[in-house]
Write an enzyme that holds these catalytic residues in place. Structure first.
Site, PDB file in Angstrom:
ATOM      1  N   TRP A  20       0.805  -1.236   0.000  1.00 34.18           N
ATOM      2  CA  TRP A  20       0.000   0.000   0.000  1.00 34.18           C
ATOM      3  C   TRP A  20       0.835   1.283   0.000  1.00 34.18           C
ATOM      4  O   TRP A  20       1.840   1.384   0.719  1.00 34.18           O
ATOM      5  CB  TRP A  20      -0.881  -0.017   1.248  1.00 34.18           C
ATOM      6  CG  TRP A  20      -1.625   1.269   1.473  1.00 34.18           C
ATOM      7  CD1 TRP A  20      -1.238   2.320   2.254  1.00 34.18           C
ATOM      8  CD2 TRP A  20      -2.884   1.651   0.908  1.00 34.18           C
ATOM      9  NE1 TRP A  20      -2.173   3.324   2.211  1.00 34.18           N
ATOM     10  CE2 TRP A  20      -3.197   2.937   1.392  1.00 34.18           C
ATOM     11  CE3 TRP A  20      -3.777   1.017   0.026  1.00 34.18           C
ATOM     12  CZ2 TRP A  20      -4.369   3.605   1.036  1.00 34.18           C
ATOM     13  CZ3 TRP A  20      -4.939   1.690  -0.327  1.00 34.18           C
ATOM     14  CH2 TRP A  20      -5.225   2.966   0.185  1.00 34.18           C
ATOM     15  N   ASN A  22      -0.111   5.662   0.295  1.00 30.64           N
ATOM     16  CA  ASN A  22      -0.968   6.848   0.148  1.00 30.64           C
ATOM     17  C   ASN A  22      -0.125   8.110   0.168  1.00 30.64           C
ATOM     18  O   ASN A  22       0.846   8.168  -0.615  1.00 30.64           O
ATOM     19  CB  ASN A  22      -2.222   6.825   1.039  1.00 30.64           C
ATOM     20  CG  ASN A  22      -2.046   6.791   2.523  1.00 30.64           C
ATOM     21  OD1 ASN A  22      -1.488   5.848   3.052  1.00 30.64           O
ATOM     22  ND2 ASN A  22      -2.545   7.773   3.225  1.00 30.64           N
ATOM     23  N   ASP A  23      -0.436   9.100   0.951  1.00 27.47           N
ATOM     24  CA  ASP A  23       0.112  10.452   0.765  1.00 27.47           C
ATOM     25  C   ASP A  23       1.623  10.539   0.537  1.00 27.47           C
ATOM     26  O   ASP A  23       2.388   9.832   1.204  1.00 27.47           O
ATOM     27  CB  ASP A  23      -0.140  11.300   2.018  1.00 27.47           C
ATOM     28  CG  ASP A  23      -1.534  11.197   2.557  1.00 27.47           C
ATOM     29  OD1 ASP A  23      -2.377  10.539   1.942  1.00 27.47           O
ATOM     30  OD2 ASP A  23      -1.775  11.782   3.628  1.00 27.47           O
ATOM     31  N   GLN A  39       3.284   7.502   2.692  1.00 27.59           N
ATOM     32  CA  GLN A  39       2.513   6.676   3.611  1.00 27.59           C
ATOM     33  C   GLN A  39       2.474   5.262   3.050  1.00 27.59           C
ATOM     34  O   GLN A  39       2.070   5.055   1.899  1.00 27.59           O
ATOM     35  CB  GLN A  39       1.089   7.236   3.753  1.00 27.59           C
ATOM     36  CG  GLN A  39       1.035   8.605   4.403  1.00 27.59           C
ATOM     37  CD  GLN A  39       1.134   8.511   5.927  1.00 27.59           C
ATOM     38  OE1 GLN A  39       0.175   8.212   6.610  1.00 27.59           O
ATOM     39  NE2 GLN A  39       2.318   8.783   6.444  1.00 27.59           N
ATOM     40  N   TRP A  47      -4.718   0.008   3.366  1.00 26.28           N
ATOM     41  CA  TRP A  47      -4.332   0.908   4.448  1.00 26.28           C
ATOM     42  C   TRP A  47      -4.294   0.124   5.761  1.00 26.28           C
ATOM     43  O   TRP A  47      -5.087  -0.794   5.957  1.00 26.28           O
ATOM     44  CB  TRP A  47      -5.352   2.057   4.514  1.00 26.28           C
ATOM     45  CG  TRP A  47      -4.900   3.196   5.359  1.00 26.28           C
ATOM     46  CD1 TRP A  47      -4.058   4.203   4.988  1.00 26.28           C
ATOM     47  CD2 TRP A  47      -5.260   3.440   6.717  1.00 26.28           C
ATOM     48  NE1 TRP A  47      -3.872   5.062   6.035  1.00 26.28           N
ATOM     49  CE2 TRP A  47      -4.594   4.628   7.110  1.00 26.28           C
ATOM     50  CE3 TRP A  47      -6.055   2.784   7.650  1.00 26.28           C
ATOM     51  CZ2 TRP A  47      -4.718   5.174   8.385  1.00 26.28           C
ATOM     52  CZ3 TRP A  47      -6.180   3.324   8.922  1.00 26.28           C
ATOM     53  CH2 TRP A  47      -5.521   4.499   9.276  1.00 26.28           C
ATOM     54  N   GLU A 195      -7.208  18.202   5.671  1.00 28.20           N
ATOM     55  CA  GLU A 195      -6.027  17.367   5.809  1.00 28.20           C
ATOM     56  C   GLU A 195      -4.889  17.977   5.005  1.00 28.20           C
ATOM     57  O   GLU A 195      -5.099  18.753   4.076  1.00 28.20           O
ATOM     58  CB  GLU A 195      -6.312  15.957   5.272  1.00 28.20           C
ATOM     59  CG  GLU A 195      -7.344  15.200   6.082  1.00 28.20           C
ATOM     60  CD  GLU A 195      -7.471  13.745   5.655  1.00 28.20           C
ATOM     61  OE1 GLU A 195      -7.450  13.491   4.442  1.00 28.20           O
ATOM     62  OE2 GLU A 195      -7.601  12.883   6.534  1.00 28.20           O
TER      63      GLU A 195
END
Ligand code: FRU
Length: 463
Positions: A20, A22-23, A39, A47, A195
């Site tokens: 995984w 993310n950001d 991330q 996640w 965010e």
């Protein structure tokens, strides 16, 4: 799986080696290299307990994987090391991030000399959470230097209703004091919580970029920074429909503001698990102000180094209503259309030989609408296929300038450097590689559609 064996795996958009992502986090330039952190759940393609993955590059386009930079290790970050940034405080790389545990979210810090070994500060709570801000709406520190001081902005929510950006100040980058709210969403539509706030000077303005939770998109405000408050003068969407999210920008060594965003999956978990990876970054984008004080964005010029064979050796002009065909799954396309009527223009991509699969990028001049039409993008029912739309206002006589980056399942469409539509598409047929640039205008003369197309190479020499 690599892009050679996995038809949905991008080649020139960053992905984690597996599992995984993310950001984007901790963007910096150190030891002569760019560093992109992200991330990352190293245990699964979904996640979970988040770590900081790490990759580095000498030139912004060829990347090498580095060991995981940050892992949960303390009570305060037991359930995850969430988003944050890296700055040099007195010459020492210093990382600020959000620690997540049952107790909620706290802002934490760590230092390093080599960007490999990080030493976390034991306190695990470097700034106070203001009264009235929930421990579940308090995250994503972004640190910058201004007027001989350090500042930090943190994403928050006012009464669980409005996005808010909190400000902190520090003389030494270690002890921080609360300075109240830098800015609060003027409008309830602008997210319940903000965010990943970014706040930085650009030209003679200040720019505030926020990701609107829950996944409503990325919004940008341009204005002034006065008496520790932000005063907006212009605002608009940066990425529409949250095709890309959680953007992070930093100033590169040559002064450019460089930004990445995270492009989420749009398919069911069973499909993700079968491929073993999830999430991609946008290409690095350069942020600029245009002459009217609006934020402009474009892929960094360095991206052109990944261009291989030019499929259209030179700019070509089509007669009215005709189509220009090419093919490929990893393409960089520059399509410029002189707009002189109500007829729609655009591109069909990932078109199968039988036409059952196809993805359309189209501009409707009268509606001033740029769309990505995904209804026929895949025969697989477990992927999202709704359309994306953006409002695009062209000035009289202004041509439509599309820069389309197609990279297997990733599609980024930049329009006139003003906005970007980003999404994912997952065709299933092996021959879904056809492409057509079209202009349905009647009576067009020479030079009304110019098109250049390149096959793109890989950003991962070692993968
Ligand atoms: C944005 C975000 C951040 C948070 C991180 C957790 O996508 O929700 O607010 O720090 O992801 O992975």
């Amino acid at each position: 799986m690599s892009s050679a064996t996995d038809p949905h795996r991008p080649r020139f958009h960053f992905t984690a080696p597996q599992h995984w992502l993310n950001d984007p986090n901790g963007l910096c330039h150190h030891g002569g290299r760019y560093h992109l952190h992200y991330q990352h759940n190293p245990a699964a393609a979904q996640w979970g307990v988040i770590h900081w993955g790490h990759a580095s590059s000498a030139d912004l386009v060829h990347w090498q994987d580095e060991p995981i930079a940050l892992a949960p290790s303390h009570e305060y970050d037991r359930q995850g090391c969430w988003s944050g940034c890296i700055v040099e405080v007195d010459g020492q790389p210093t990382l600020h991030y959000t620690g997540f545990s049952d107790a909620g979210q706290v802002q934490c810090a760590a230092t390093s000399s080599d960007l490999v070994h990080w030493h976390k500060r034991e306190t695990g709570r470097i700034v106070e959470r203001p009264a009235g801000v929930s421990a579940h709406d308090f995250r994503d520190p972004y640190v910058f230097r201004h007027s001989e001081r350090w500042y930090m902005v943190v994403g928050a929510s006012l009464d669980h209703e409005r996005g808010q950006c909190l400000l902190y100040r520090s003389a030494d980058g270690v002890e921080w004091e609360e300075r109240g709210a830098l800015y609060t969403a003027p409008d309830l539509r602008q997210g319940r919580m903000w965010e990943c706030p970014n706040f930085f000077p650009l030209g003679d303005k200040w720019v505030l970029v926020v990701s609107l939770w829950l996944f409503l998109g990325v919004h940008v405000f341009v204005g002034r920074f006065e008496n520790e408050r932000f005063v907006p003068e212009w605002d608009g969407p940066l990425d529409v429909d949250a095709g890309a999210f959680a953007h992070l920008a930093f100033r590169g060594p040559d002064g450019r503001m460089l930004q990445w965003g995270w492009i989420n999956e749009q398919r069911e978990q069973a499909l993700i698990d079968a491929d073993g990876w999830a999430g991609a970054m946008t290409v690095p984008r350069e942020l600029l102000l245009d002459q009217r004080g609006r934020l402009a964005q474009r892929p960094v010029a360095e991206l052109a180094r990944l261009r291989g064979t030019e499929l259209m050796p030179q700019a070509v002009t089509d007669a009215p209503g005709t189509r220009r065909r090419f093919a490929g799954r990893h393409l960089d396309i520059e399509a410029n259309y002189a707009m002189c009527g109500p007829a729609k223009v655009g591109l069909d991509l990932l078109v199968s030989a039988d036409g059952r699969e196809r993805t359309r990028v189209v501009f409707w001049p009268e509606a001033r609408r740029l769309s990505i039409e995904r209804a026929h993008s895949s025969l697989e029912p477990r992927v999202r296929r709704q359309d994306l739309h953006a409002h695009l206002e062209l000035d009289p006589g202004e041509p439509l300038q599309l820069r389309v980056l197609l990279d297997a399942s990733v599609l980024e469409v930049y329009a006139n450097e003003r906005l970007c539509l980003t999404t994912r598409v997952y065709p299933t047929l092996p021959d879904s590689v056809g492409a057509v640039a079209f202009s349905e205008a009647e009576g067009l003369g020479a030079d009304e559609l110019s098109l250049r197309v390149w096959e793109m190479g890989s950003m991962f020499p070692a993968r």
